[in-house]
Design a protein around this motif. Structure first.
Motif, PDB file in Angstrom:
ATOM      1  N   GLU A 114     -11.306  -3.264  -1.898  1.00 36.39           N
ATOM      2  CA  GLU A 114     -11.585  -2.174  -2.831  1.00 36.39           C
ATOM      3  C   GLU A 114     -11.334  -0.796  -2.239  1.00 36.39           C
ATOM      4  OE1 GLU A 114     -12.363  -2.478  -6.189  1.00 36.39           O
ATOM      5  OE2 GLU A 114     -11.690  -4.483  -5.629  1.00 36.39           O
ATOM      6  N   ASP A 115     -11.618  -0.618  -0.954  1.00 36.98           N
ATOM      7  CA  ASP A 115     -11.481   0.721  -0.372  1.00 36.98           C
ATOM      8  C   ASP A 115     -10.024   1.115  -0.132  1.00 36.98           C
ATOM      9  OD1 ASP A 115     -10.931  -0.955   1.757  1.00 36.98           O
ATOM     10  OD2 ASP A 115     -12.406  -0.085   3.113  1.00 36.98           O
ATOM     11  N   ARG A 141       0.817  -1.214   0.000  1.00 41.34           N
ATOM     12  CA  ARG A 141       0.000   0.000   0.000  1.00 41.34           C
ATOM     13  C   ARG A 141       0.853   1.266   0.000  1.00 41.34           C
ATOM     14  NH1 ARG A 141      -1.744  -3.950   3.124  1.00 41.34           N
ATOM     15  NH2 ARG A 141      -3.858  -4.772   2.893  1.00 41.34           N
ATOM     16  N   ASP A 197      -7.802   0.899  -2.737  1.00 41.84           N
ATOM     17  CA  ASP A 197      -7.333   1.268  -4.075  1.00 41.84           C
ATOM     18  C   ASP A 197      -6.372   0.245  -4.681  1.00 41.84           C
ATOM     19  OD1 ASP A 197      -7.116   2.781  -6.373  1.00 41.84           O
ATOM     20  OD2 ASP A 197      -5.553   4.103  -5.573  1.00 41.84           O
ATOM     21  N   GLY A 202      -5.165   1.177  -8.241  1.00 41.39           N
ATOM     22  CA  GLY A 202      -4.252   2.318  -8.206  1.00 41.39           C
ATOM     23  C   GLY A 202      -2.870   1.924  -7.737  1.00 41.39           C
TER      24      GLY A 202
END
Length: 264
Positions: free
Chosen positions: A162-163, A130, A165, A168
């Motif tokens: 999903e929350d 992350r 990202d 991304g």
């Protein structure tokens, strides 16, 4: 090899995905909290762990045979022989590998077990996927980002819901790779054995570990903008290149290798 940071205290009060995975593979570098999660999972979870590992072995060997000699492995997990650098250095002794994981127990073993051949080199950073730019900043000191690199995300991104990202994160990592590089990714499926997927998700949640299993089309999104290497996005036992086919078996794991396109 060198470690980026001193080893912090290992929290044995909470399960960790790397240690649960180690238990599923039959390892001994885990704790009762990890064993509790592992024992609560359906028997197919051990098959999935084994299939993931076998896919990594085949993909890494093929990449080395194809001439790639730099690897960035994120979500390394507790070292299990053969480790990635051992696989690729059989073909390319000078290969360089950066290992990354967020579990302190991996760092504890890294200096002893993730040791390169004399011709090559390995490095390790304790970091979380992350934080992609933190990982890339470290890797740039060790790998040549002007030449192809294999980015390995094995059984990792289904731990990024999903929350957080996930697309991304992978996009930020792939964006830094030069043309000819490859993304190697395996991911738990939500649409193959739905009851099993729900059961696994629930058991991990009891240990405070969130999962985000995905459908085939959702896993395919991680490869947007890349050229999929044959046989494309398939189950882990179905992925092989230039070798005999693995034994056919059911699998709830998707796997693929995608190549970064040459600049036009």
């Amino acid at each position: 090899m060198t470690a980026a940071v001193p080893a912090p205290r290992i929290d044995t009060s909470k399960p960790h995905p790397a240690r649960v995975y180690d238990w599923l593979l039959g390892g001994k570098d885990n704790y009762p909290v990890d064993q509790e999660v592992g024992e609560s999972l359906p028997a197919e979870a051990k098959d999935a762990a084994r299939q993931n590992r076998a896919f990594m072995n085949r993909a890494a060997a093929w990449l080395a045979d194809s001439g790639i000699d730099q690897f960035l492995d994120i979500g390394t997990g507790i070292p299990t022989r053969p480790n990635l650098h051992q696989i690729v250095q059989r073909t390319v002794p000078s290969a360089r590998v950066v290992y990354t994981d967020n579990d302190p127990i991996v760092l504890r073993h890294a200096e002893a077990l993730l040791v390169s051949s004399a011709e090559g080199a390995t490095d390790y950073i304790q970091a979380d996927v992350r934080e992609p730019l933190t990982i890339i900043d470290h890797a740039r000191k060790f790998l040549d980002f002007d030449r192809p690199i294999a980015l390995s995300l094995i059984a990792l991104m289904h731990f990024v819901p999903e929350d957080q990202d996930p697309y991304g994160i992978v996009g930020a990592l792939v964006e830094t790779l030069p043309p000819g590089s490859c993304l190697v990714l395996s991911h738990a499926a939500s649409d193959r054995y739905e009851e099993l997927a729900a059961m696994v998700t629930a058991q991990y949640a009891k240990g405070g570990i969130r999962l985000g299993f995905r459908t085939r089309s959702e896993v395919a999104r991680f490869f947007d903008g890349l050229d999929l290497v044959e046989p494309g996005l398939v189950t882990a036992p179905e992925w092989f290149k230039d070798t005999s086919a693995p034994e056919a078996e059911d699998s709830g794991i998707y796997a693929a290798v995608g190549r970064v396109r040459q600049a036009r």
